[in-house]
Design a protein around this motif. Structure first.
Motif, PDB file in Angstrom:
ATOM      1  N   PRO A  75       0.947  -1.170   0.182  1.00 18.55           N
ATOM      2  CA  PRO A  75      -0.131   0.037   0.201  1.00 18.55           C
ATOM      3  C   PRO A  75       1.168   1.359  -0.135  1.00 18.55           C
ATOM      4  CG  PRO A  75      -1.016  -1.620   1.385  1.00 18.55           C
ATOM      5  CD  PRO A  75       0.394  -2.107   1.129  1.00 18.55           C
ATOM      6  N   ARG A  76       1.939   1.353   1.012  1.00 14.39           N
ATOM      7  CA  ARG A  76       2.762   2.420   0.704  1.00 14.39           C
ATOM      8  C   ARG A  76       3.414   2.599  -0.678  1.00 14.39           C
ATOM      9  NH1 ARG A  76       5.886   3.913   5.963  1.00 14.39           N
ATOM     10  NH2 ARG A  76       6.718   5.784   5.526  1.00 14.39           N
ATOM     11  N   ASP A  92     -11.069   9.507  -3.907  1.00 11.30           N
ATOM     12  CA  ASP A  92     -11.757   8.661  -4.696  1.00 11.30           C
ATOM     13  C   ASP A  92     -11.433   7.197  -4.302  1.00 11.30           C
ATOM     14  OD1 ASP A  92     -12.881   6.870  -6.784  1.00 11.30           O
ATOM     15  OD2 ASP A  92     -12.434   8.205  -8.421  1.00 11.30           O
ATOM     16  N   ALA A  93     -12.355   6.629  -3.384  1.00 10.07           N
ATOM     17  CA  ALA A  93     -12.066   5.245  -2.696  1.00 10.07           C
ATOM     18  C   ALA A  93     -11.991   4.241  -3.836  1.00 10.07           C
ATOM     19  CB  ALA A  93     -12.922   5.152  -1.465  1.00 10.07           C
ATOM     20  N   ALA A  94     -12.900   4.469  -4.918  1.00 12.04           N
ATOM     21  CA  ALA A  94     -12.754   3.231  -5.751  1.00 12.04           C
ATOM     22  C   ALA A  94     -11.516   3.344  -6.605  1.00 12.04           C
ATOM     23  CB  ALA A  94     -14.193   3.633  -6.761  1.00 12.04           C
ATOM     24  N   LEU A  95     -11.254   4.357  -6.888  1.00  6.82           N
ATOM     25  CA  LEU A  95      -9.917   4.529  -7.766  1.00  6.82           C
ATOM     26  C   LEU A  95      -8.806   3.977  -7.033  1.00  6.82           C
ATOM     27  CD1 LEU A  95      -8.497   5.478 -10.316  1.00  6.82           C
ATOM     28  CD2 LEU A  95      -8.297   7.704  -9.393  1.00  6.82           C
ATOM     29  N   ARG A  96      -8.632   4.436  -5.710  1.00  8.34           N
ATOM     30  CA  ARG A  96      -7.611   3.879  -4.718  1.00  8.34           C
ATOM     31  C   ARG A  96      -7.455   2.414  -4.816  1.00  8.34           C
ATOM     32  NH1 ARG A  96      -9.023   6.781  -0.792  1.00  8.34           N
ATOM     33  NH2 ARG A  96     -10.164   5.216   0.316  1.00  8.34           N
ATOM     34  N   THR A  97      -8.625   1.677  -4.609  1.00  8.52           N
ATOM     35  CA  THR A  97      -8.908   0.403  -4.345  1.00  8.52           C
ATOM     36  C   THR A  97      -8.259  -0.385  -5.906  1.00  8.52           C
ATOM     37  OG1 THR A  97     -10.606   0.370  -2.965  1.00  8.52           O
ATOM     38  CG2 THR A  97     -10.142  -1.677  -4.205  1.00  8.52           C
ATOM     39  N   GLU A  98      -8.790   0.183  -6.923  1.00  2.14           N
ATOM     40  CA  GLU A  98      -8.397  -0.293  -8.188  1.00  2.14           C
ATOM     41  C   GLU A  98      -6.985  -0.186  -8.467  1.00  2.14           C
ATOM     42  OE1 GLU A  98     -10.906   1.304 -11.456  1.00  2.14           O
ATOM     43  OE2 GLU A  98      -9.983  -0.007 -12.807  1.00  2.14           O
ATOM     44  N   TRP A  99      -6.421   0.933  -8.188  1.00  2.00           N
ATOM     45  CA  TRP A  99      -4.978   1.343  -8.201  1.00  2.00           C
ATOM     46  C   TRP A  99      -4.169   0.308  -7.449  1.00  2.00           C
ATOM     47  CZ3 TRP A  99      -1.218   2.760 -11.215  1.00  2.00           C
ATOM     48  CH2 TRP A  99      -0.019   2.976 -10.610  1.00  2.00           C
ATOM     49  N   ASN A 100      -4.447   0.288  -6.076  1.00  2.56           N
ATOM     50  CA  ASN A 100      -3.676  -0.498  -5.542  1.00  2.56           C
ATOM     51  C   ASN A 100      -3.707  -2.158  -5.762  1.00  2.56           C
ATOM     52  OD1 ASN A 100      -3.066   1.532  -3.573  1.00  2.56           O
ATOM     53  ND2 ASN A 100      -4.620   1.034  -2.131  1.00  2.56           N
ATOM     54  N   ARG A 101      -4.950  -2.370  -6.317  1.00  6.77           N
ATOM     55  CA  ARG A 101      -4.776  -3.876  -6.791  1.00  6.77           C
ATOM     56  C   ARG A 101      -3.913  -4.115  -8.071  1.00  6.77           C
ATOM     57  NH1 ARG A 101      -9.901  -4.436  -6.598  1.00  6.77           N
ATOM     58  NH2 ARG A 101     -10.274  -3.928  -8.714  1.00  6.77           N
TER      59      ARG A 101
END
Length: 222
Positions: A75-76, A92-101
């Motif tokens: 994550p970091r 943008d929580a959805a973007l954050r989740t998608e980017w991290n994955r």
């Protein structure tokens, strides 16, 4: 969008910590045995997992993914490599989740590809340096490929509570010692500058690279 900037630094894929790599503080003279043991144990396990032919490719990949997700602070690192464009993720929580994955899958694929080339190699810790006593350490290792010349690999670790995590890896590439996460950030920023900061466009490119890396690993192991 060209893929060259990413592939040039696509070695071990992204390890790094938020802002920690920009300005190195004066090195503390002490070694840190705890950090050294952490690297020795997990790096050895990674090489052993990739060399395990007793299990099929899907199972080996799952084991490797789980190991690397524990070993590195994904994550970091995911946040760091976006630099100033990472601010989009906070709103943008959805973007954050998608980017991290997406970035984690890419990073693991690069690790699998690069470490897989060291099939049968051994690794041993040769030194460590505390940048901040007990919390920020660079561990130096020597990776010995079977029949090849030893290579120096450095690992930067941060400790949160009692847990160490790798945040960057330094390798000798074309005669230059390069901290990969920092290089990764420079490459991503160059791409984002060209596409007006469009993280979703960057993810499309990264997914293509991830698929290509996995196909190469599969071909090598078949």
């Amino acid at each position: 969008m060209t893929t060259r900037p990413i592939t040039r630094s696509a070695f071990f894929a992204g390890m790094l910590g938020l802002g920690l790599l920009v300005a190195a503080p004066d090195a503390h003279a002490a070694r840190n045995a705890d950090a050294e043991n952490y690297v020795q144990e997990n790096a050895t396990a990674a090489l052993r997992t990739l060399a395990d032919t007793a299990v099929g490719t899907p199972q080996r990949r799952t084991q490797f993914d789980q190991l690397m997700a524990r070993f590195a602070d994904m994550p970091r690192i995911s946040s760091f490599v976006l630099g100033r464009y990472g601010a989009q993720l906070r709103s943008d929580a959805a973007l954050r989740t998608e980017w991290n994955r997406t970035f984690q899958e890419y990073s693991i694929a690069v690790y699998e590809d690069r470490l897989g080339r060291f099939n049968g190699a051994t690794i041993r810790v040769t030194d460590s340096t505390e940048r901040v006593a007990g919390r920020d350490v660079i561990v130096t290792t020597e990776m010995q490929p079977r029949g090849g010349r030893p290579q120096t690999v450095q690992w930067r670790l941060l400790r949160s509570g009692n847990v160490w995590k790798v945040v960057d890896v330094s390798l000798l590439i074309e005669g230059n010692q390069i901290w990969l996460a920092q290089q990764q950030q420079r490459d991503f920023l160059a791409q984002l500058d060209r596409n007006n900061g469009d993280i979703r466009a960057l993810m499309t490119d990264i997914r293509q690279l991830t698929a290509s890396l996995r196909q190469r690993v599969l071909a090598r192991n078949s």
